[in-house]
Design a protein around this motif. Structure first.
Motif, PDB file in Angstrom:
ATOM      1  N   ASN A   1     -31.864  28.488   2.730  1.00 19.32           N
ATOM      2  CA  ASN A   1     -32.521  27.689   1.755  1.00 19.32           C
ATOM      3  C   ASN A   1     -32.568  26.307   2.604  1.00 19.32           C
ATOM      4  OD1 ASN A   1     -33.677  27.245  -0.862  1.00 19.32           O
ATOM      5  ND2 ASN A   1     -31.709  25.898  -1.173  1.00 19.32           N
ATOM      6  N   ASP A   2     -31.956  26.163   3.715  1.00 15.39           N
ATOM      7  CA  ASP A   2     -32.242  24.895   4.396  1.00 15.39           C
ATOM      8  C   ASP A   2     -33.150  25.193   5.711  1.00 15.39           C
ATOM      9  OD1 ASP A   2     -30.444  23.647   2.750  1.00 15.39           O
ATOM     10  OD2 ASP A   2     -28.746  23.781   3.931  1.00 15.39           O
TER      11      ASP A   2
ATOM     12  N   THR B   1     -30.241  44.343   1.521  1.00 15.55           N
ATOM     13  CA  THR B   1     -30.515  44.292   0.085  1.00 15.55           C
ATOM     14  C   THR B   1     -31.811  43.930  -0.482  1.00 15.55           C
ATOM     15  OG1 THR B   1     -29.713  42.143  -0.158  1.00 15.55           O
ATOM     16  CG2 THR B   1     -28.083  43.842  -0.237  1.00 15.55           C
ATOM     17  N   ARG B   2     -32.112  44.340  -1.558  1.00 15.65           N
ATOM     18  CA  ARG B   2     -33.500  43.910  -1.993  1.00 15.65           C
ATOM     19  C   ARG B   2     -33.638  42.541  -2.286  1.00 15.65           C
ATOM     20  NH1 ARG B   2     -36.599  46.527  -7.321  1.00 15.65           N
ATOM     21  NH2 ARG B   2     -38.442  45.001  -7.234  1.00 15.65           N
TER      22      ARG B   2
ATOM     23  N   ILE C   1     -35.521  29.144  -4.466  1.00 15.68           N
ATOM     24  CA  ILE C   1     -34.055  29.365  -4.864  1.00 15.68           C
ATOM     25  C   ILE C   1     -33.775  28.217  -5.778  1.00 15.68           C
ATOM     26  CG2 ILE C   1     -31.349  29.461  -4.154  1.00 15.68           C
ATOM     27  CD1 ILE C   1     -32.281  30.899  -1.698  1.00 15.68           C
ATOM     28  N   LEU C   2     -33.216  28.471  -6.860  1.00 16.79           N
ATOM     29  CA  LEU C   2     -32.658  27.511  -8.060  1.00 16.79           C
ATOM     30  C   LEU C   2     -31.437  27.237  -8.101  1.00 16.79           C
ATOM     31  CD1 LEU C   2     -35.191  29.027 -10.861  1.00 16.79           C
ATOM     32  CD2 LEU C   2     -35.535  27.204  -9.433  1.00 16.79           C
TER      33      LEU C   2
ATOM     34  N   GLU D   1     -36.274  39.952  -0.516  1.00 13.36           N
ATOM     35  CA  GLU D   1     -37.304  39.140  -1.382  1.00 13.36           C
ATOM     36  C   GLU D   1     -37.040  37.698  -0.921  1.00 13.36           C
ATOM     37  OE1 GLU D   1     -38.252  41.437  -5.334  1.00 13.36           O
ATOM     38  OE2 GLU D   1     -36.955  40.021  -5.482  1.00 13.36           O
ATOM     39  N   VAL D   2     -35.737  37.104  -0.929  1.00 15.70           N
ATOM     40  CA  VAL D   2     -35.702  35.707  -0.896  1.00 15.70           C
ATOM     41  C   VAL D   2     -36.193  35.315   0.450  1.00 15.70           C
ATOM     42  CG1 VAL D   2     -33.821  35.432  -2.740  1.00 15.70           C
ATOM     43  CG2 VAL D   2     -33.172  35.778  -0.190  1.00 15.70           C
ATOM     44  N   SER D   3     -35.943  36.235   1.462  1.00 15.50           N
ATOM     45  CA  SER D   3     -36.483  35.876   2.764  1.00 15.50           C
ATOM     46  C   SER D   3     -38.054  35.470   2.868  1.00 15.50           C
ATOM     47  CB  SER D   3     -36.203  36.873   3.747  1.00 15.50           C
ATOM     48  OG  SER D   3     -34.879  36.978   3.763  1.00 15.50           O
TER      49      SER D   3
END
Length: 305
Positions: free
Chosen positions: A76-77, A149-150, A162-163, A154-156
């Motif tokens: 996230n950073d 992992t899924r 990201i909340l 996805e987050v990549s």
């Protein structure tokens, strides 16, 4: 210093309430104020110390969550995610440190909140060596599966937002503060949000807890339920399960919480001050399996261990 703890509800509290009422009493009431050995009674101090014990499985689960949190925060950073070898080495070192710390009983007695004491070491359990072997295997699998992992895939991807990561919050239900802590919450480009729960044990049905999270997300982010996706990631196996959310699911879970709150408050002499009934009211529920892993078996006359 309050004589009694503040009233609140959480899923972990409900789980312990179901597991054993005597354990629930020790954990939430008998241990209150035990952190201060000058003001707390000897019984409170004893219960507070036992409350801080950690067994190897729970410690490993916490460390695996910290591993996921650290990797997500770096992502996230805008930083490179930690290498799997680094994650594995760090977890192995932290587990070893916990074992070494547990050998210093005097340091734990002086500061049980900050000094680690494994319950297997404290009680001299003969399960320690087999648990270490099991956790070594699980650790390797969790590290190996995380980036496959899924959720990580996805987050990549670009456009993901990201909340929340491991953030304590609450909602109010039945005039009670209900605590929630999601492992991860993120928004996809299609505007749907995904609630992620990492699991390091066996596959099971955790949907009620996750529907509570969905109720919180709906309220806080003002979202329709059809935009909320729930996902459980089983790190040991690499599998995952997804749930959609309906109004019926939310209503059912909130009714269940209301029932728990009523039952918990029936164990109080005064629900304004959260003053419990006497210890004898909290009926023990002894079983060889549950008592074996109970932190409070040293205090409990009903323990079958």
């Amino acid at each position: 210093m309050a004589q009694y703890p503040q009233w609140s509800y959480s899923q972990s509290r409900a789980n312990m309430f179901d597991e054993c009422l005597r354990k629930y009493y020790f954990h939430y009431y008998a241990a209150h104020n035990g952190w201060n050995d000058r003001l707390g009674s000897p019984e409170q101090v004893h219960a507070y110390r036992l409350k801080q014990l950690r067994n190897f499985y729970l410690l490993f689960g916490d460390l695996a969550h910290r591993m996921c949190e650290s990797a997500l925060r770096q992502l996230n950073d805008g930083k490179q995610a930690p290498r799997p070898e680094f994650l594995s080495q760090t977890m192995r070192q932290l587990l070893n440190d916990a074992y070494v710390q547990s050998k210093d009983r005097d340091a734990w007695l002086r500061n049980p909140k900050q000094h680690m004491m494994l319950s297997e070491v404290y009680y001299g359990d003969d399960t320690l060596s087999s648990r270490i072997s099991t956790i070594r295997e699980r650790q390797q699998e969790c590290v190996r599966h995380l980036y496959a992992t899924r959720t990580w895939q996805e987050v990549s991807q670009p456009g993901m937002n990201i909340l929340e990561i491991e953030k304590w919050d609450h909602l109010i239900l039945f005039d009670t503060k209900v605590y929630v802590k999601m492992d991860l919450l993120y928004r996809r480009p299609d505007h749907n949000v995904v609630i992620v729960d990492w699991k390091t044990g066996r596959e099971d049905d955790f949907s009620d807890q996750l529907y509570l999270y969905a109720s919180y997300v709906q309220e806080k982010y003002n979202l329709p339920l059809d935009q909320i996706v729930i996902r459980v990631e089983y790190l040991v196996t690499g599998d995952h399960q997804e749930y959609s959310v309906t109004r019926e699911d939310i209503d059912r879970v909130e009714r269940n919480i209301g029932s728990y709150i009523q039952e918990m408050k029936s164990c109080l002499d005064d629900d304004y001050y959260n003053r419990p009934k006497p210890e004898t009211f909290f009926t023990p529920m002894p079983s060889a399996r549950k008592c074996r892993d109970c932190n409070f078996r040293e205090m409990c006359s009903a323990s079958v261990v």
